[in-house]
Design an enzyme around this catalytic site. Structure first.
Site, PDB file in Angstrom:
ATOM      1  N   SER A 103       0.813  -1.214   0.000  1.00  7.05           N
ATOM      2  CA  SER A 103       0.000   0.000   0.000  1.00  7.05           C
ATOM      3  C   SER A 103       0.851   1.270   0.000  1.00  7.05           C
ATOM      4  CB  SER A 103      -0.961  -0.040   1.191  1.00  7.05           C
ATOM      5  OG  SER A 103      -1.907   0.980   1.098  1.00  7.05           O
ATOM      6  N   ASP A 243      -2.005   6.350  -3.696  1.00  9.66           N
ATOM      7  CA  ASP A 243      -0.946   5.661  -2.952  1.00  9.66           C
ATOM      8  C   ASP A 243      -0.396   4.519  -3.829  1.00  9.66           C
ATOM      9  OD1 ASP A 243      -2.978   3.785  -2.796  1.00  9.66           O
ATOM     10  OD2 ASP A 243      -2.747   3.406  -0.650  1.00  9.66           O
ATOM     11  N   ASP A 245      -0.763   1.273  -4.093  1.00  8.11           N
ATOM     12  CA  ASP A 245      -1.651   0.292  -4.742  1.00  8.11           C
ATOM     13  C   ASP A 245      -2.938   0.935  -5.240  1.00  8.11           C
ATOM     14  OD1 ASP A 245      -2.617   0.623  -2.100  1.00  8.11           O
ATOM     15  OD2 ASP A 245      -3.500  -1.379  -2.073  1.00  8.11           O
TER      16      ASP A 245
END
Length: 247
Positions: A103, A243, A245
């Site tokens: 992430s 971000d 992902d």
């Protein structure tokens, strides 16, 4: 050493996902066993797998895929995509999904997010603890260089988003900015742009797991300075920052 292994697991298993420093708190052996345990937890014989653009992703993919296939289950490989693509396809195809991502964490991290068939979330109260606790029953296995052919499920995803928002509903009067943060959004943004014909100015859309421009963490105001400047300088309506992902 079982003690080291279980100690690692307590560190890397979070409430809703798994994350750790690759090669340190999150090892390839961990990834193999998580893949194996996840494949035991889900009923389906096939599992969707995607990943973001981190530098350790192909090693992680091999380890996870080796674990899944060692348990006799098959993999439907989606490729480099945002997390939401795997979740959407899990719902559309009624298959469990796994995405390799950390992430918004720094580049040395990696991890996994899991969902069950129908995009049912897997968190600490819905299976993640079971997957973690089962790992101690799994032997270390061989991590093979698994050749995965990308499926064509992305077309299904693009069809799906057009059913949610049809291209003719998009106003061409709106102008906005996008900061991809060198994350996974860059892998599909051109396709989406071609469908919707947005008017947008773009920053850092090349997928690069070294995150050369700024960390892919828009929750930190320092990482938003360039998109803020872009919106002001070009008199745009708004800006969006993603971000790592892109979820």
């Amino acid at each position: 050493n079982n003690w080291v292994m279980s100690n690692n697991l307590d560190l890397i298993f979070k409430s809703y996902d798994i994350r750790g420093v690759f090669g340190d708190s999150l090892t390839l052996e961990d990834a193999y066993k998580i893949g194996y345990s996840f494949s035991q937890f889900v009923e389906s014989d096939s599992i969707l797998i995607g990943h973001d653009g981190r530098v350790s992703n192909m090693e992680m993919l091999n380890a996870v895929a080796s674990g899944i296939t060692s348990n006799g289950k098959s993999i439907s490989y989606v490729g480099l995509v945002p997390t939401d693509v795997v979740y959407s396809l899990s719902g559309l195809l009624d298959l469990p999904g796994l995405i390799i991502t950390a992430s918004h964490n720094p580049k040395e991290y990696n991890g996994l997010k899991l969902c069950n068939s129908g995009a049912v979330p897997i968190g600490e109260h819905s299976g993640l603890l079971d997957i973690k606790n089962n790992i101690k029953n799994i032997d270390s296995g061989e991590i093979n260089n698994i050749k995965l052919e990308k499926n064509n499920a992305l077309d299904l995803y693009f069809d799906h988003i057009q059913k949610l928002v049809s291209p003719e509903k998009i106003s061409n009067k709106i102008k906005f900015g996008v900061d991809g943060g060198n994350g996974a959004i860059g892998a599909i943004f051109n396709d989406i742009h071609n469908i919707y014909n947005f008017k947008c100015d773009q920053l850092y859309m090349e997928v690069d797991g070294n995150f050369p421009n700024h960390p892919a963490d828009p929750s930190n105001i320092e990482n938003l300075q360039e998109i803020i400047k872009l919106v002001k300088d070009n008199n745009l309506d708004f800006g969006v920052a993603f971000d790592g992902d892109a979820d």
